[in-house]
Motif scaffolding. Sequence first.
Motif, PDB file in Angstrom:
ATOM      1  N   TYR A  15      31.569  29.697  30.828  1.00 22.49           N
ATOM      2  CA  TYR A  15      31.439  28.854  32.011  1.00 22.49           C
ATOM      3  C   TYR A  15      32.730  28.089  32.314  1.00 22.49           C
ATOM      4  N   ILE A  97      25.491  22.927  35.165  1.00 25.91           N
ATOM      5  CA  ILE A  97      25.390  23.770  33.975  1.00 25.91           C
ATOM      6  C   ILE A  97      24.691  22.947  32.911  1.00 25.91           C
ATOM      7  N   ASP A 178      21.494  27.555  30.277  1.00 26.65           N
ATOM      8  CA  ASP A 178      22.765  28.263  30.167  1.00 26.65           C
ATOM      9  C   ASP A 178      23.198  28.438  28.720  1.00 26.65           C
ATOM     10  N   ARG A 231      27.362  30.643  23.779  1.00 24.97           N
ATOM     11  CA  ARG A 231      26.371  29.804  24.454  1.00 24.97           C
ATOM     12  C   ARG A 231      25.697  28.840  23.472  1.00 24.97           C
TER      13      ARG A 231
END
Length: 374
Positions: A15, A97, A178, A231
Amino acid sequence: MEHSTLFTTTSLGPYTLKSRIVLPPLTRSRSTQPGNIANDLMATYYGQRSSAGFMVTEGSQIEPRGQGYAWTPGIHSAEQVEGWRKVTARVHAQGGIIFAQLWHVGRVSHTTLQPGGAAPVAPSAILAPGVSVFIETSPGVGALAQPSMPRALEREEITELVAMYAQAAENAMAAGFDGVELHAANGYLINQFISAHSNQRDDEYGGSLSKRLRFLREVTQAVADKVGKDRVGVRFAPLFQSTDEARVYLGLVEDDPHGTYIEAIKVLEEVGIAYLSLAEADWDNAPELPETFRVAVRATFSGQIIYAGKYTATRGERVIEQGWGDLIAFGRPFIANPDLPQRIANGWSLNAADPSTMYGGTAVGYTDYPRYGA
């Protein structure tokens, strides 16, 4: 723009973050009962704060035994996953996010919060000193209580817990998050395995520091295998001074905090996770982390580093400019100021948080804090 360093973009795993301002995990105890289910009110709350560069939810218990406070949300049932979808949909609609914090309190619980009124589980049967839990005394009414005496986990139960963390991570992704953050701070379960004060096992999960770090290693790897290491984040609270406040608010103080946490961070580096979050003491006149520790953390960990703990914008900028960290989390200011990034950028005054409405209750003190000029 004021404090422009905080408004530079940076990457976190896959991201790109629009700023370095983070909404950290903040327990608010507003989930729907029964079932500890995230709801529309919570979706509004997180949606209001989605101008943060990065967001982490309040801790969400990975299984029923993982709860230590009344009305906190879970992420282990189908209904809970559906509830969290409301939150992620709202945040994503606003361009945010958001990661889910995966939580198990271990011994910091009470029999009234445990399935069947059983004893809480922990690495060893050692009572948690100097801390309180929050229990429901009647519908919608609660009170602080001392934790109950825990029982030591059986060897096979530890393996089952590792799988529960991985399943909770999968649930989080199914809910639209996310990524996930592992709560390994504040004297909760993973922290209990790390600390010699709470872990007196004589099997492969206790004794030497390497053995005490085994649970952290297995959980982090299992979660990374499930959702992807880019993640995943982990939160620690490395305390360097033992005080009453430390025991109450941040948990366990090691005899050698520098050595303990640098070794723990090496575990995270080996797995290759996206970020490390460090929660510092946040009470008045609390000691700062030693500069030698900050430098060692930066040298040990190649991912993004988040600092939290009564930060001002000015203090946060210094941490980033010194190269010690990459992102700064603002807790209480974000509770009271849903538009905190805009206030920081423009030098606007901040609303004060109301401590009486922090935990449990209604929209009052939760979603009714005004934006600047409103």
